[in-house]
Design a protein around this motif. Sequence first.
Motif, PDB file in Angstrom:
ATOM      1  N   SER A   1      25.324  12.845   3.711  1.00  0.00           N
ATOM      2  CA  SER A   1      24.526  13.471   2.641  1.00  0.00           C
ATOM      3  C   SER A   1      23.884  14.761   3.137  1.00  0.00           C
ATOM      4  CB  SER A   1      23.463  12.500   2.148  1.00  0.00           C
ATOM      5  OG  SER A   1      24.082  11.307   1.709  1.00  0.00           O
TER       6      SER A   1
ATOM      7  N   TYR B   1      26.290   6.763  -3.875  1.00  0.00           N
ATOM      8  CA  TYR B   1      25.496   7.663  -4.701  1.00  0.00           C
ATOM      9  C   TYR B   1      25.975   7.507  -6.133  1.00  0.00           C
ATOM     10  CZ  TYR B   1      22.976   9.751  -0.885  1.00  0.00           C
ATOM     11  OH  TYR B   1      22.130   9.935   0.175  1.00  0.00           O
TER      12      TYR B   1
ATOM     13  N   HIS C   1      19.764   5.355  -4.483  1.00  0.00           N
ATOM     14  CA  HIS C   1      21.028   5.786  -5.101  1.00  0.00           C
ATOM     15  C   HIS C   1      22.017   4.658  -5.383  1.00  0.00           C
ATOM     16  CE1 HIS C   1      20.169  10.020  -5.281  1.00  0.00           C
ATOM     17  NE2 HIS C   1      19.655   9.939  -4.064  1.00  0.00           N
TER      18      HIS C   1
ATOM     19  N   CYS D   1      22.632   6.907   4.047  1.00  0.00           N
ATOM     20  CA  CYS D   1      22.970   8.067   3.217  1.00  0.00           C
ATOM     21  C   CYS D   1      24.386   8.593   3.442  1.00  0.00           C
ATOM     22  CB  CYS D   1      21.947   9.177   3.432  1.00  0.00           C
ATOM     23  SG  CYS D   1      20.303   8.701   2.875  1.00  0.00           S
TER      24      CYS D   1
ATOM     25  N   ASP E   1      21.185   4.100   0.415  1.00  0.00           N
ATOM     26  CA  ASP E   1      22.101   5.116  -0.118  1.00  0.00           C
ATOM     27  C   ASP E   1      23.518   4.883   0.419  1.00  0.00           C
ATOM     28  OD1 ASP E   1      19.903   6.018  -1.414  1.00  0.00           O
ATOM     29  OD2 ASP E   1      19.829   7.997  -0.493  1.00  0.00           O
TER      30      ASP E   1
ATOM     31  N   ASP F   1      19.826  15.567  -3.020  1.00  0.00           N
ATOM     32  CA  ASP F   1      18.598  15.143  -3.699  1.00  0.00           C
ATOM     33  C   ASP F   1      17.391  15.245  -2.784  1.00  0.00           C
ATOM     34  OD1 ASP F   1      19.859  12.952  -2.165  1.00  0.00           O
ATOM     35  OD2 ASP F   1      17.993  11.948  -2.666  1.00  0.00           O
TER      36      ASP F   1
ATOM     37  N   HIS G   1      17.864  12.557   5.189  1.00  0.00           N
ATOM     38  CA  HIS G   1      19.010  13.420   5.496  1.00  0.00           C
ATOM     39  C   HIS G   1      18.681  14.374   6.640  1.00  0.00           C
ATOM     40  CE1 HIS G   1      20.330  12.886   0.997  1.00  0.00           C
ATOM     41  NE2 HIS G   1      20.139  11.743   1.633  1.00  0.00           N
TER      42      HIS G   1
ATOM     43  N   ASP H   1      16.999   7.902   4.247  1.00  0.00           N
ATOM     44  CA  ASP H   1      16.602   8.707   3.088  1.00  0.00           C
ATOM     45  C   ASP H   1      16.490  10.211   3.307  1.00  0.00           C
ATOM     46  OD1 ASP H   1      15.466   9.111   0.333  1.00  0.00           O
ATOM     47  OD2 ASP H   1      13.727   9.752   1.492  1.00  0.00           O
TER      48      ASP H   1
HETATM   49 FE   LIG Z   1      20.137   9.749   0.573  1.00  0.00          FE
END
Ligand SMILES: [Fe+2]
Length: 534
Positions: free
Chosen positions: A428, A178, A231, A148, A175, A527, A398, A396
């Motif tokens: 993220s 993005y 993403h 991320c 991710d 998100d 975060h 995922d």
């Molecule tokens: Fe993410």
Amino acid sequence: MSLNMPISRRLFVSGAAAVAAGPLLVRGNSLPAGAFSLGVASGDPLPDGVVLWTRLAPAGGSMPDRPVPVEWEIAEDEHFRRNRRHGVVTAVPAFAHSVHVDVRGLRPDAVYHYRFRAGGQQSPVGRTRTAPAERARPGHLRFAFASCQDYQAGFYTAYQHLTREDLAFVAFLGDYIYESAANPGAARQHEGTGEPYSLAEYRNRHARYKTDPDLQAAHAAFPWVVTFDDHEIDNNWADEIPQDPDLQTPEAFRARRVAAFQAYYEHMPLRRSSLPRGLDMQVYRRLRFGSLAGLHVVDTRQYRSDQPATLAAAQDPALTMTGPEQERWLVRGLETSETRWNLLANQVMWAQNDRQAGPAQSFDFDNWDGYRAQRRRLLERFGSGRVANPVVLTGDRHCTWVADLRPDFDDPSAPVVGAEITGTSITSGGNPDVAAFHAAYDPIMAESPHWRYIDNQRGYVVCDVTRSAMTSSLRIVDTVWAQSASVRTAAKFVVEAGRPGIAEVTQEPATLAARRWEGPRFEVHDDENAFPLR
Ligand SMILES: [Fe+2]
């Protein structure tokens, strides 16, 4: 795509002499300046080989619309003298002049240096490392995992520190880019105004990310093992279903997925077995680090059922996160791995993650909470006695979320069958509000005995694996809203071999814990909804 061609000694002597002498190289000469502006990378280490990657994308102009020969070389020393191997591949416009060299014939468990040459220009030197021999019994493996890295959410200060670690590899759990639209209030801006849909737009998004010097340095320091999450294509996509089926027709989304997969392949150090074919791209795969650890890289996007809408629907045994074929591959691989540890390079959280305090519950059904029957089925396999020391590594969220895994999370008497370490994000979510996070989640943690540690700061995780234990160190940076940051180990999580679950959590003294960020604040489009649903 790179087309491997046999190397002729006449064309490739050594060093700079070859650049002037080889007819092939003369013909392929003259590229605009800064041909290697996206850096170099390596990936998927085997005992005898590794994938070397670059993409010719001149900072000072565009690539000619023709194939371009690219020389590669790899050696055990940075002067390229010891056990040197070299060759020429052709970078073609159809694959954005990307290069993927699957070098073989290397020594196991050895450090190598590599570089490329094209159009009279030389790339930066990358460093990589092969895996131990399959039958070797290494006593120690150290690697890191990360996920991320929203470019707009902040700077890659975490990679400045990750690059200085001593690692066998980096696992990236999704991710990488993005697909979000521009956010003028963000810490920094990526290219374009809207979301990418076409191949050209996804290429530009990847290229923008790859221009980041901290990300380039992290790629140049270690081989990476990458997998994608949502993403890289579209938020919360599932197989052929986009986030918003009302806004994207099935045909349009399929075309988008094809474009996104191709751009992903073009920019990642993946083996030819991951070359996209039609709508598909094979990313689930296995790597092995001697008899110590197997790494099962999973793909929980490409074959999954659409997310359920209710808790009742989430119990449907027909729902699948992996597709039946990958599930069989995973179970077979876990049960026959012959390694001391079985690590999953995984995207979304397995551990139940209620986001509401009190008797009411709410879940994010994009996680395994939405695919409960399959999760139970797999976790029962973890506990069958036939899977050695399973540990799930997750992205995922975060946030850091360390958990014991049970086939039934609502039944405290259900056996613990494994551990999950959900690492935080590189950027993220931006700089966190630590106090607000704990105010919201500590009450839920008190009701969730399988949660062992939670935190919402930015960073990455370093794992030390030995035959007796796996210790994961949470490395936290103090900001992503400045160009540099300090790092500290905020906590360590120990899993003991032969004893499923988290054996021990040690946290840094409270006096060292995060202070509130007092610099400028930026807008973040997160998100992941780090805060409980209300
Ligand atoms: Fe993410």
